[in-house]
Design an enzyme around this catalytic site. Structure first.
Site, mmCIF file in Angstrom:
data_model
loop_
_atom_site.group_PDB
_atom_site.id
_atom_site.type_symbol
_atom_site.label_atom_id
_atom_site.label_comp_id
_atom_site.label_asym_id
_atom_site.label_seq_id
_atom_site.Cartn_x
_atom_site.Cartn_y
_atom_site.Cartn_z
ATOM 1 N N LYS A 1 89.611 94.334 61.276
ATOM 2 C CA LYS A 1 90.820 94.849 61.946
ATOM 3 C C LYS A 1 91.927 93.791 61.911
ATOM 4 C CE LYS A 1 90.334 92.260 65.978
ATOM 5 N NZ LYS A 1 91.172 91.100 66.296
ATOM 6 N N ASP B 1 86.136 93.938 71.723
ATOM 7 C CA ASP B 1 86.671 94.636 70.544
ATOM 8 C C ASP B 1 85.709 95.678 69.977
ATOM 9 O OD1 ASP B 1 89.051 93.272 70.460
ATOM 10 O OD2 ASP B 1 88.383 91.799 68.970
HETATM 11 O O1 C5P Z 1 84.680 90.140 74.920
HETATM 12 P P1 C5P Z 1 84.338 89.035 74.002
HETATM 13 O O2 C5P Z 1 82.909 88.584 74.141
HETATM 14 O O3 C5P Z 1 84.719 89.280 72.578
HETATM 15 O O4 C5P Z 1 85.225 87.797 74.470
HETATM 16 C C1 C5P Z 1 84.986 86.491 74.053
HETATM 17 C C2 C5P Z 1 85.735 85.543 74.959
HETATM 18 O O5 C5P Z 1 87.145 85.651 74.732
HETATM 19 C C3 C5P Z 1 85.550 85.805 76.431
HETATM 20 O O6 C5P Z 1 84.425 85.147 76.928
HETATM 21 C C4 C5P Z 1 86.841 85.256 77.015
HETATM 22 O O7 C5P Z 1 86.761 83.840 77.119
HETATM 23 C C5 C5P Z 1 87.868 85.566 75.942
HETATM 24 N N1 C5P Z 1 88.593 86.827 76.176
HETATM 25 C C6 C5P Z 1 89.536 86.883 77.182
HETATM 26 N N2 C5P Z 1 90.215 88.045 77.395
HETATM 27 C C7 C5P Z 1 90.017 89.127 76.619
HETATM 28 C C8 C5P Z 1 89.046 89.073 75.577
HETATM 29 C C9 C5P Z 1 88.360 87.903 75.395
HETATM 30 O O8 C5P Z 1 89.770 85.898 77.910
HETATM 31 N N3 C5P Z 1 90.704 90.240 76.823
#
Ligand code: C5P
Length: 316
Positions: A17, A164
């Site tokens: 993406k 995502d």
């Molecule tokens: O949701 P995901 O595991 O992909 O997110 C990885 C990290 O990215 C989270 O632990 C957080 O530190 C950061 N993140 C965030 N805000 C978001 C998405 C991700 O702070 N909307």
């Protein structure tokens, strides 16, 4: 996502993406950030093949394609995708593996299976490769195990796996691109109509960036921008408006961590892109071009500058 089944074996192509828009609205008490982003799927794919088994064991074998997507190298667990800059996660850390385990547990199926993953989307790029693989694993196992879970129920598991992941389960709307506005921490997905066949060049430098590190370095916007202007511009096809309305609030945060972000911005600024910016938390960077030949010329010049991963892609 394209799913094919031959006998009991299910194969899913898992797209990358790009974030055409990403605004950071606020930091949340749970440590995540409230965002508004416009995601579009592109024709760069990992491939996940799932062979179900009657015993409960789950296995994942992972191999990385070479920089330009032809030759394969490395194997099972941790082949460096570009000379050591980033590594493919091993089983328990791999999001596709965790997706299979989670669906197995929640569905209560006694079955397991072996997954084979070919990586063409480098990790630590902001291109959603790991998230797309996880969504592909959910779709593949749902089909192979005969669970018949609807997409909505799979999306709830997807949101537990990563912000995502639900986007990649979005069904396409009509003939247009797979395009969605995502809100919350990214897991609230609203499919929207958008133009098909936009031409992009994506470049991923040798160094990757960590998503948590980039978010931690980001200040929420004082005067947040809205995705509405970009959606309207895309509908009208007015190039100047599209350019003005694109933004990625994480780009500045990423630039504060590594100088490669500025280097990529400078490289693209000299290529005549209609617009250009970082994707997600980086380090991949993309330019939007008016037609295929312009994109081809730009890709050639970027490859000439020694950038290890350069692809010409289109929205799907
Ligand atoms: O949701 P995901 O595991 O992909 O997110 C990885 C990290 O990215 C989270 O632990 C957080 O530190 C950061 N993140 C965030 N805000 C978001 C998405 C991700 O702070 N909307």
């Amino acid at each position: 996502m394209f799913i094919r089944q031959e006998g009991s074996v299910v194969r899913v192509t898992a797209p990358a993406k790009l974030n055409l828009f990403l605004e950071v609205l606020a930091k949340r008490p749970d440590g995540y950030h409230e965002i508004e982003t416009l995601l579009v799927a592109i024709d760069r794919f990992d491939t996940l093949t799932f062979c179900p088994q009657e015993n409960s064991r789950i296995g994942l074998t992972c191999s990385a394609a070479s920089a330009q997507g032809g030759r394969r190298f490395g194997s099972r667990t941790a082949a460096a995708i570009d000379g050591g800059a980033s590594e493919l996660p091993v089983e328990e850390e791999n999001l596709a593996y965790r997706a299979l385990r989670l669906l197995q547990r929640r569905s209560g199926t006694p079955r397991g299976g072996s997954a084979f993953l070919i990586k063409r989307i480098p990790p630590a790029s902001g291109l959603g490769g790991g998230s797309s693989d996880a969504a592909a694993a959910l779709l593949a196992a749902n089909r192979a195990w005969g669970l018949h879970w609807p997409r909505g129920r799979l999306s709830e598991l997807a949101a537990e796996l990563g912000s995502d992941v639900p986007f990649f389960l979005t069904p396409r709307r009509g003939a247009g691109a797979m395009l969605a506005v995502c809100r919350g921490r990214g897991e609230r997905v609203e499919p929207v109509r958008g133009p098909a066949g936009m031409h992009f060049v994506v470049a991923r430098p040798a160094v990757g960036l960590s998503t948590p590190a980039v978010y931690a370095n980001c200040q929420p916007a004082q005067n947040p921008r809205s995705v509405a202007a970009l959606l309207e511009a895309l509908r009208s096809g007015r190039i100047g408006r599209i350019r003005e309305s694109m933004v990625n609030r994480l780009q500045q945060a990423a630039a504060g961590i590594h100088g490669v972000v500025e280097e990529m911005a400078d490289s693209f600024a000299s290529l005549g892109a209609l617009a250009h910016q970082q994707s997600g938390s980086g380090s991949a960077y993309f330019g939007w071009f008016s037609h295929a030949q312009a994109a081809a010329r730009a890709a050639l010049r970027l490859r000439g500058r020694g950038i290890p991963h350069v692809w010409r892609v289109r929205t799907i």
